[in-house]
Write a protein that holds these residues in place. Structure first.
Motif, PDB file in Angstrom:
ATOM      1  N   LEU A 178       0.866  -1.329   0.069  1.00 42.24           N
ATOM      2  CA  LEU A 178       0.098   0.179  -0.010  1.00 42.24           C
ATOM      3  C   LEU A 178       0.879   1.422   0.089  1.00 42.24           C
ATOM      4  O   LEU A 178       0.529   2.256  -0.346  1.00 42.24           O
ATOM      5  CB  LEU A 178      -1.147   0.048   1.153  1.00 42.24           C
ATOM      6  N   GLU A 207      -0.084   9.174  -1.109  1.00 42.08           N
ATOM      7  CA  GLU A 207      -1.201   9.366  -0.049  1.00 42.08           C
ATOM      8  C   GLU A 207      -2.290   9.706  -0.217  1.00 42.08           C
ATOM      9  O   GLU A 207      -3.474   9.168   0.106  1.00 42.08           O
ATOM     10  CB  GLU A 207      -0.384  10.524   0.961  1.00 42.08           C
ATOM     11  N   GLN A 211      -4.707   6.854  -1.408  1.00 42.79           N
ATOM     12  CA  GLN A 211      -4.745   5.698  -0.595  1.00 42.79           C
ATOM     13  C   GLN A 211      -6.372   5.229  -0.365  1.00 42.79           C
ATOM     14  O   GLN A 211      -6.582   4.107  -0.125  1.00 42.79           O
ATOM     15  CB  GLN A 211      -3.836   5.694   0.694  1.00 42.79           C
ATOM     16  N   TYR A 228      -8.220   4.209  -3.325  1.00 45.07           N
ATOM     17  CA  TYR A 228      -7.731   2.843  -3.610  1.00 45.07           C
ATOM     18  C   TYR A 228      -8.239   1.554  -2.578  1.00 45.07           C
ATOM     19  O   TYR A 228      -8.384   0.758  -3.045  1.00 45.07           O
ATOM     20  CB  TYR A 228      -6.282   2.967  -3.472  1.00 45.07           C
TER      21      TYR A 228
END
Lengths: 252, 279
Positions: free
Chosen positions: B211, B216, B219, B222
């Motif tokens: 990850l 950032e 994320q 995602y």
């Protein structure tokens, strides 16, 4: 003890000929997602209706064998499929008391790569039989089928006669209260067919009930206690086997 | 008369309830066992190595993956944890997911000849398909344990959470399988779409990377992919905490798994009895 084991009340089954699915928000959403701009296609209301069954009422009591007769497309098989829970009714309801084994075909679930032995257990399970019960009746099944020597051979190597004999043997030995049979009595050679009929008669005498579809009047006469004549999805006439329904059916 | 008469059955076309369906599943659980056994037998009959293929396949896959990501791509050599172990934690769940989704998706269509002839709870068919792949999944973790021994690596206390993440993956695969299997009967488009989505999904899932490689600001989006939380959670549980507990991905993953699972089961029960007419 003439308990009603199958009670069919106002049973109807509708098909729409335009092959339209029932409206359902999730389906509509999926369809819209799959076919952008195609949402309107499903909204067309020009579909044509076809009633495969319309308000059929029938009853089968314990130990009775009801034969359904009628021309092709009269709805006989549809009744059996609803009873076997393969298709849902559009309206009406069926009340079933007891364990049902549906033999719409012999050897449902048979896999060609599996051996005769393996297929007995798979098919038995699909007919609603516990492994324990199958083990108990295993020898009887094998003897009935007459394929002892080939038990551990994959059924893809069986002759078609061996295949149906094994398949019928499993069906015949399943512990059940109600049998639903669609033309599967006509399997194997004359000798085996006689064996099947005798076996079924014994089961009926022991209190098993059955509902069968057959085009063979002699078979119906030897097995059934009652007969129901379907015409274009409706119940035309029903009565005991010794009434004159069969004669009139044969005459028309 | 058989000794144990079931209660009166009413057939009126109404969809089954959760409770009645659970009872049916229990009554027909032997069909599930037979289908799993059949699939295992058929898959390996007339093969020379037989059931050993259950071991070979994940082994080959892991070898290829560690070579591709570790050696060729040269990702993250700086980690204290042996890199192949990080990769395995991604590859094993992905392999299970990417096999079970198409297998279960095609299961109902592939069994139509049976569905048209007899009744048992239809859910058994996709569940059996997932179960067969789950056996391979379990064996792959045994290989992972061997890998740990090879690298002289010992997982920490976090390993007690390992079964929970596996369970979540199992639930995810099963419910997605239930959903896609009926959707594929209604709209065969699904069968064409899903393989493509899986190929894409491989890159959108932290299989060969972690990850941390994702910028950032992306994320959160995602992590809407439920596999992100599961894979990162598995890494956390097996690899001594890695870089701390992936709280946000795990919570998001639980939420998406639960939501899609409920929708899937609801949809499945709604159309289950109609399958033959829909096909």
């Amino acid at each position: 003890m003439n308990d009603i084991v199958i009670d069919i009340a106002n049973l109807s089954k509708r098909y729409s000929l335009s092959h339209q699915h029932r409206p359902d928000s999730l389906k509509a959403w999926l369809r819209a997602m799959m076919r952008p701009g195609g949402i309107k296609l499903g909204d067309q209301s020009t579909e044509e209706e076809f009633w495969a069954l319309k308000d059929v009422n029938l009853q089968v009591r314990e130990g009775e064998c009801l034969a359904l007769i009628g021309k092709n497309g009269s709805g006989k098989s549809t009744v059996l499929k609803v009873l076997a829970r393969v298709i849902p009714p559009t309206s009406g309801r069926v009340r079933v008391r007891g364990r049902v084994a549906s033999l719409l075909e012999v050897g449902t679930g048979f896999h060609p790569e599996l051996t005769g032995r393996e297929n007995i257990f798979l098919n038995g399970a699909m007919l609603g039989c516990r492994e324990r019960e199958i083990r108990r009746r295993f020898d009887a099944m094998v003897e009935f089928s007459g394929v002892e020597r080939f038990l551990d051979t994959p059924v893809k190597h069986y002759s078609s006669g061996m295949y149906v004999r094994l398949a019928y043997a499993v069906a015949a030995h399943v512990d059940t209260d109600i049998l639903i049979i669609d033309e599967v009595l006509a399997v194997g050679d004359a000798e085996f067919q006689k064996k099947c009929q005798n076996h079924l008669r014994t089961a009926l005498a022991a209190g098993t009930s059955a509902i069968v579809v057959s085009h063979s009047i002699p078979t119906i006469k030897t097995l059934s206690s009652h007969v129901a004549w379907l015409r274009e999805g409706r119940l035309y006439e029903a009565g005991p086997i010794d009434s004159d329904i069969l004669q009139r059916y044969a005459a028309c | 008369m058989s000794e144990n008469r079931p209660p009166t059955l009413i057939i009126d076309g109404s969809p089954p309830t959760w409770r009645s369906y659970r009872r049916e599943l229990r009554a027909f659980h032997e069909v599930l066992r037979m289908l799993i056994r059949r699939d295992l037998i058929v898959r390996f009959r007339q093969t020379y190595f037989g059931l050993a293929w259950l071991l070979f396949k994940p082994l080959m896959l892991m070898a290829v993956m560690s070579f591709a990501f570790g050696f060729l791509a040269g990702f993250e050599k700086s980690h204290a944890t042996p890199y192949p172990l990080i990769i395995f934690c991604g590859v094993i769940p992905w392999y299970f997911f990417s096999n079970s989704v198409p297998d279960s998706m095609n299961s109902l269509l592939g069994h139509m000849h049976i569905i048209q002839k007899t009744y048992f709870p239809r859910a058994i068919i996709p569940i059996a398909a997932v179960a067969v792949d789950a056996i391979e999944f379990a064996i792959a973790w045994l290989l992972f344990a061997l890998g740990c021994i090879w690298f002289g690596y010992l997982p920490g206390w976090q390993i007690v959470f390992f079964p929970l993440f596996c369970l979540q993956l199992l639930v995810l695969c099963t419910t997605i399988g239930l959903w896609l299997s009926v959707a594929n009967v209604q709209f065969r488009d699904i069968g064409n779409l899903i393989p493509f989505m899986l190929t894409t999904g491989f890159f959108l899932t932290p299989v060969g990377y972690t990850l941390m490689r994702i910028p950032e600001q992306w994320q959160l989006v995602y992590a809407l992919n439920p596999l992100v939380g599961i894979i990162e959670g598995l890494r956390w549980s097996l690899l001594n905490g890695m870089e701390g507990f992936p709280l946000v991905p795990v919570i998001l993953s639980l939420a998406t798994t639960l939501a899609s699972g409920l929708i899937a089961v609801h949809h499945f029960l709604a159309v289950e009895s109609d399958l033959v007419d829909l096909a």
